[in-house]
Design a protein around this motif. Sequence first.
Motif, PDB file in Angstrom:
ATOM      1  N   VAL A  16       0.904  -1.142   0.063  1.00  0.00           N
ATOM      2  CA  VAL A  16      -0.145  -0.023   0.062  1.00  0.00           C
ATOM      3  C   VAL A  16       0.875   1.093   0.096  1.00  0.00           C
ATOM      4  O   VAL A  16       1.881   1.297   0.936  1.00  0.00           O
ATOM      5  N   LEU A  17       0.779   2.055  -0.920  1.00  0.00           N
ATOM      6  CA  LEU A  17       1.387   3.254  -0.793  1.00  0.00           C
ATOM      7  C   LEU A  17       0.285   4.460  -0.532  1.00  0.00           C
ATOM      8  O   LEU A  17      -0.644   4.582  -1.539  1.00  0.00           O
ATOM      9  N   MET A  18       0.792   5.359   0.159  1.00  0.00           N
ATOM     10  CA  MET A  18      -0.239   6.352   0.738  1.00  0.00           C
ATOM     11  C   MET A  18       0.706   7.248   1.737  1.00  0.00           C
ATOM     12  O   MET A  18       1.717   6.781   2.331  1.00  0.00           O
ATOM     13  N   PRO A  19       0.395   8.303   1.950  1.00  0.00           N
ATOM     14  CA  PRO A  19       1.421   9.512   2.805  1.00  0.00           C
ATOM     15  C   PRO A  19       1.278   8.836   4.345  1.00  0.00           C
ATOM     16  O   PRO A  19       0.225   8.053   4.754  1.00  0.00           O
ATOM     17  N   GLU A  20       2.311   9.075   4.905  1.00  0.00           N
ATOM     18  CA  GLU A  20       2.636   8.598   5.994  1.00  0.00           C
ATOM     19  C   GLU A  20       1.435   9.196   7.038  1.00  0.00           C
ATOM     20  O   GLU A  20       0.895   8.330   7.913  1.00  0.00           O
ATOM     21  N   LYS A  44       9.309  14.760  10.562  1.00  0.00           N
ATOM     22  CA  LYS A  44       7.784  14.522  10.865  1.00  0.00           C
ATOM     23  C   LYS A  44       7.182  13.623   9.836  1.00  0.00           C
ATOM     24  O   LYS A  44       7.645  13.343   8.746  1.00  0.00           O
ATOM     25  N   PRO A  45       5.930  12.933   9.823  1.00  0.00           N
ATOM     26  CA  PRO A  45       5.344  12.076   9.045  1.00  0.00           C
ATOM     27  C   PRO A  45       4.971  12.779   7.697  1.00  0.00           C
ATOM     28  O   PRO A  45       4.489  13.993   7.777  1.00  0.00           O
ATOM     29  N   SER A  46       5.471  12.201   6.607  1.00  0.00           N
ATOM     30  CA  SER A  46       5.057  13.048   5.237  1.00  0.00           C
ATOM     31  C   SER A  46       3.676  13.140   5.095  1.00  0.00           C
ATOM     32  O   SER A  46       2.879  12.201   5.045  1.00  0.00           O
ATOM     33  N   LYS A  47       3.451  14.234   4.308  1.00  0.00           N
ATOM     34  CA  LYS A  47       1.775  14.310   4.040  1.00  0.00           C
ATOM     35  C   LYS A  47       1.996  13.768   2.530  1.00  0.00           C
ATOM     36  O   LYS A  47       0.647  13.776   1.893  1.00  0.00           O
ATOM     37  N   ASP A  48       3.017  13.659   1.876  1.00  0.00           N
ATOM     38  CA  ASP A  48       3.037  13.056   0.514  1.00  0.00           C
ATOM     39  C   ASP A  48       3.573  11.610   0.450  1.00  0.00           C
ATOM     40  O   ASP A  48       4.306  11.119   1.523  1.00  0.00           O
ATOM     41  N   ILE A  49       3.409  10.656  -0.545  1.00  0.00           N
ATOM     42  CA  ILE A  49       4.079   9.265  -0.670  1.00  0.00           C
ATOM     43  C   ILE A  49       5.754   9.819  -1.023  1.00  0.00           C
ATOM     44  O   ILE A  49       5.918  10.330  -1.588  1.00  0.00           O
ATOM     45  N   ARG A  50       6.287   9.177   0.030  1.00  0.00           N
ATOM     46  CA  ARG A  50       7.734   9.247  -0.007  1.00  0.00           C
ATOM     47  C   ARG A  50       8.402   8.622  -1.094  1.00  0.00           C
ATOM     48  O   ARG A  50       7.848   7.453  -1.538  1.00  0.00           O
ATOM     49  N   VAL A  51       9.332   9.302  -1.905  1.00  0.00           N
ATOM     50  CA  VAL A  51      10.142   8.381  -2.773  1.00  0.00           C
ATOM     51  C   VAL A  51      10.809   7.100  -2.606  1.00  0.00           C
ATOM     52  O   VAL A  51      10.484   6.220  -3.348  1.00  0.00           O
ATOM     53  N   ARG A  55      10.106   3.455  -4.386  1.00  0.00           N
ATOM     54  CA  ARG A  55      11.193   2.722  -4.729  1.00  0.00           C
ATOM     55  C   ARG A  55      11.048   1.202  -4.308  1.00  0.00           C
ATOM     56  O   ARG A  55      11.232   0.122  -4.866  1.00  0.00           O
ATOM     57  N   ASP A  56      10.628   1.289  -2.992  1.00  0.00           N
ATOM     58  CA  ASP A  56      10.429  -0.096  -2.263  1.00  0.00           C
ATOM     59  C   ASP A  56       9.422  -0.951  -2.963  1.00  0.00           C
ATOM     60  O   ASP A  56       9.513  -2.171  -3.169  1.00  0.00           O
ATOM     61  N   ALA A  57       8.279   0.061  -3.341  1.00  0.00           N
ATOM     62  CA  ALA A  57       7.291  -0.867  -3.854  1.00  0.00           C
ATOM     63  C   ALA A  57       7.683  -1.230  -5.498  1.00  0.00           C
ATOM     64  O   ALA A  57       7.284  -2.513  -5.677  1.00  0.00           O
ATOM     65  N   ILE A  58       8.440  -0.656  -5.897  1.00  0.00           N
ATOM     66  CA  ILE A  58       8.664  -1.102  -7.449  1.00  0.00           C
ATOM     67  C   ILE A  58       9.606  -2.194  -7.150  1.00  0.00           C
ATOM     68  O   ILE A  58       9.637  -3.132  -8.030  1.00  0.00           O
TER      69      ILE A  58
END
Length: 81
Positions: A16-20, A44-51, A55-58
Amino acid sequence: MPQLLHDVHTHADLVVLMPETQMLALGWPLPEKAQAEIDDKKRKPSKDIRVDAMRDAIERAQRTSARAGVARPCWCSRPSA
């Protein structure tokens, strides 16, 4: 009533990819490295999906078997404020 896989957050092929910030709000666990950095106040927890998460998902998609056939993406937009 059977529990859905996304309700229990577990399945060998679930990524699952979503902002933290959204993951924390929904009660989903963060990756260990990200949780450690946030706990140590390094960031802090990211409001965007981190790069790094992308990369881990790919990488995971490239090395896992194709038992399910295809990845099924969900909507890819930020929730409105």
